[in-house]
Design a protein around this motif. Structure first.
Motif, PDB file in Angstrom:
ATOM      1  N   MET A   1       3.263  28.611   2.514  1.00 33.14           N
ATOM      2  CA  MET A   1       1.963  28.028   2.254  1.00 33.14           C
ATOM      3  C   MET A   1       2.033  27.075   1.061  1.00 33.14           C
ATOM      4  O   MET A   1       1.328  26.083   1.022  1.00 33.14           O
ATOM      5  CB  MET A   1       0.962  29.171   2.013  1.00 33.14           C
ATOM      6  N   LYS A   2       2.906  27.423   0.118  1.00 38.79           N
ATOM      7  CA  LYS A   2       3.044  26.580  -1.060  1.00 38.79           C
ATOM      8  C   LYS A   2       3.618  25.218  -0.691  1.00 38.79           C
ATOM      9  O   LYS A   2       3.230  24.200  -1.271  1.00 38.79           O
ATOM     10  CB  LYS A   2       3.930  27.293  -2.081  1.00 38.79           C
ATOM     11  N   ASP A   3       4.496  25.183   0.286  1.00 37.27           N
ATOM     12  CA  ASP A   3       5.083  23.911   0.728  1.00 37.27           C
ATOM     13  C   ASP A   3       4.041  22.981   1.329  1.00 37.27           C
ATOM     14  O   ASP A   3       4.142  21.757   1.199  1.00 37.27           O
ATOM     15  CB  ASP A   3       6.180  24.171   1.756  1.00 37.27           C
ATOM     16  N   PHE A   4       3.037  23.552   1.972  1.00 37.85           N
ATOM     17  CA  PHE A   4       1.956  22.746   2.545  1.00 37.85           C
ATOM     18  C   PHE A   4       1.218  21.976   1.444  1.00 37.85           C
ATOM     19  O   PHE A   4       0.944  20.787   1.575  1.00 37.85           O
ATOM     20  CB  PHE A   4       0.990  23.655   3.321  1.00 37.85           C
ATOM     21  N   PHE A   5       0.903  22.653   0.350  1.00 44.38           N
ATOM     22  CA  PHE A   5       0.194  21.993  -0.746  1.00 44.38           C
ATOM     23  C   PHE A   5       1.085  20.987  -1.474  1.00 44.38           C
ATOM     24  O   PHE A   5       0.613  19.954  -1.946  1.00 44.38           O
ATOM     25  CB  PHE A   5      -0.374  23.033  -1.707  1.00 44.38           C
ATOM     26  N   TYR A   6       2.376  21.283  -1.563  1.00 37.37           N
ATOM     27  CA  TYR A   6       3.300  20.303  -2.137  1.00 37.37           C
ATOM     28  C   TYR A   6       3.419  19.072  -1.245  1.00 37.37           C
ATOM     29  O   TYR A   6       3.576  17.946  -1.737  1.00 37.37           O
ATOM     30  CB  TYR A   6       4.678  20.921  -2.375  1.00 37.37           C
ATOM     31  N   ALA A   7       3.326  19.260   0.065  1.00 38.00           N
ATOM     32  CA  ALA A   7       3.355  18.117   0.983  1.00 38.00           C
ATOM     33  C   ALA A   7       2.118  17.247   0.790  1.00 38.00           C
ATOM     34  O   ALA A   7       2.204  16.012   0.800  1.00 38.00           O
ATOM     35  CB  ALA A   7       3.452  18.607   2.421  1.00 38.00           C
ATOM     36  N   ILE A   8       0.972  17.866   0.605  1.00 41.97           N
ATOM     37  CA  ILE A   8      -0.251  17.103   0.335  1.00 41.97           C
ATOM     38  C   ILE A   8      -0.116  16.347  -0.985  1.00 41.97           C
ATOM     39  O   ILE A   8      -0.495  15.173  -1.094  1.00 41.97           O
ATOM     40  CB  ILE A   8      -1.474  18.039   0.320  1.00 41.97           C
ATOM     41  N   GLN A   9       0.432  16.998  -1.986  1.00 44.43           N
ATOM     42  CA  GLN A   9       0.639  16.347  -3.281  1.00 44.43           C
ATOM     43  C   GLN A   9       1.564  15.146  -3.133  1.00 44.43           C
ATOM     44  O   GLN A   9       1.269  14.063  -3.663  1.00 44.43           O
ATOM     45  CB  GLN A   9       1.228  17.333  -4.284  1.00 44.43           C
ATOM     46  N   ASP A  10       2.650  15.300  -2.442  1.00 51.49           N
ATOM     47  CA  ASP A  10       3.589  14.195  -2.244  1.00 51.49           C
ATOM     48  C   ASP A  10       2.946  13.051  -1.468  1.00 51.49           C
ATOM     49  O   ASP A  10       3.186  11.879  -1.774  1.00 51.49           O
ATOM     50  CB  ASP A  10       4.831  14.678  -1.504  1.00 51.49           C
ATOM     51  N   LEU A  11       2.147  13.377  -0.478  1.00 51.81           N
ATOM     52  CA  LEU A  11       1.472  12.340   0.293  1.00 51.81           C
ATOM     53  C   LEU A  11       0.578  11.494  -0.603  1.00 51.81           C
ATOM     54  O   LEU A  11       0.632  10.268  -0.576  1.00 51.81           O
ATOM     55  CB  LEU A  11       0.650  12.971   1.425  1.00 51.81           C
ATOM     56  N   PHE A  12      -0.236  12.144  -1.401  1.00 51.99           N
ATOM     57  CA  PHE A  12      -1.159  11.394  -2.241  1.00 51.99           C
ATOM     58  C   PHE A  12      -0.453  10.669  -3.374  1.00 51.99           C
ATOM     59  O   PHE A  12      -0.718   9.495  -3.634  1.00 51.99           O
ATOM     60  CB  PHE A  12      -2.245  12.323  -2.800  1.00 51.99           C
ATOM     61  N   VAL A  13       0.425  11.341  -4.076  1.00 50.75           N
ATOM     62  CA  VAL A  13       1.063  10.748  -5.253  1.00 50.75           C
ATOM     63  C   VAL A  13       2.039   9.650  -4.867  1.00 50.75           C
ATOM     64  O   VAL A  13       2.050   8.577  -5.474  1.00 50.75           O
ATOM     65  CB  VAL A  13       1.770  11.851  -6.078  1.00 50.75           C
ATOM     66  N   ASP A  14       2.852   9.883  -3.841  1.00 53.28           N
ATOM     67  CA  ASP A  14       3.908   8.936  -3.512  1.00 53.28           C
ATOM     68  C   ASP A  14       3.490   7.858  -2.525  1.00 53.28           C
ATOM     69  O   ASP A  14       4.082   6.783  -2.496  1.00 53.28           O
ATOM     70  CB  ASP A  14       5.122   9.678  -2.951  1.00 53.28           C
ATOM     71  N   VAL A  15       2.483   8.113  -1.702  1.00 46.81           N
ATOM     72  CA  VAL A  15       2.132   7.160  -0.643  1.00 46.81           C
ATOM     73  C   VAL A  15       0.766   6.531  -0.878  1.00 46.81           C
ATOM     74  O   VAL A  15       0.633   5.311  -0.998  1.00 46.81           O
ATOM     75  CB  VAL A  15       2.175   7.850   0.747  1.00 46.81           C
ATOM     76  N   LEU A  16      -0.261   7.351  -0.944  1.00 46.43           N
ATOM     77  CA  LEU A  16      -1.622   6.819  -0.955  1.00 46.43           C
ATOM     78  C   LEU A  16      -2.021   6.194  -2.297  1.00 46.43           C
ATOM     79  O   LEU A  16      -2.856   5.290  -2.327  1.00 46.43           O
ATOM     80  CB  LEU A  16      -2.613   7.922  -0.563  1.00 46.43           C
ATOM     81  N   PHE A  17      -1.464   6.676  -3.397  1.00 50.59           N
ATOM     82  CA  PHE A  17      -1.786   6.114  -4.699  1.00 50.59           C
ATOM     83  C   PHE A  17      -0.804   5.031  -5.141  1.00 50.59           C
ATOM     84  O   PHE A  17      -0.930   4.503  -6.244  1.00 50.59           O
ATOM     85  CB  PHE A  17      -1.844   7.206  -5.770  1.00 50.59           C
ATOM     86  N   ALA A  18       0.143   4.682  -4.306  1.00 56.82           N
ATOM     87  CA  ALA A  18       1.137   3.661  -4.662  1.00 56.82           C
ATOM     88  C   ALA A  18       0.496   2.303  -4.957  1.00 56.82           C
ATOM     89  O   ALA A  18       0.904   1.644  -5.926  1.00 56.82           O
ATOM     90  CB  ALA A  18       2.176   3.542  -3.562  1.00 56.82           C
TER      91      ALA A  18
END
Length: 75
Positions: A1-18
Motif C-alpha cells: 500500500m505504501k508503494d501506491f502512495f509513493y507512485a502518486i508522489q512520483d507522478l506529481f513531483v516528477d511529471v505533473l509539477f515539472a
C-alpha cells in the motif's frame, strides 16, 4: 500500500509539477519569460471584455430592451 502512495508522489513531483519547476528556473533568468502566460491570459481577458462591452453598446443603441419601470403583480 505504501508503494501506491509513493507512485502518486512520483507522478506529481516528477511529471505533473515539472512545468512549474521549469518556470521557477526560468524566473531567475528572465522575469518576462516566466510571466508570458500570465500576460497572454490577461490579453485574452481584455479582448473578451472589450468585445462584450461593444456588444452591449450595440444592443443598447438599438433600444431592443424593455426599460419600462414595472413591479411584480404580487407586490
Amino acid at each position: 500500500m505504501k508503494d501506491f502512495f509513493y507512485a502518486i508522489q512520483d507522478l506529481f513531483v516528477d511529471v505533473l509539477f515539472a512545468p512549474f519547476d521549469a518556470l521557477r528556473a526560468l524566473e531567475l533568468e528572465s522575469w518576462f519569460g516566466a510571466n508570458i502566460m500570465s500576460w497572454i491570459f490577461m490579453l485574452i481577458g481584455l479582448v473578451a471584455f472589450v468585445y462584450w462591452m461593444m456588444q452591449l453598446a450595440k444592443y443598447n443603441a438599438n433600444n431592443e430592451e424593455d426599460k419600462s419601470v414595472t413591479s411584480h403583480s404580487y407586490l
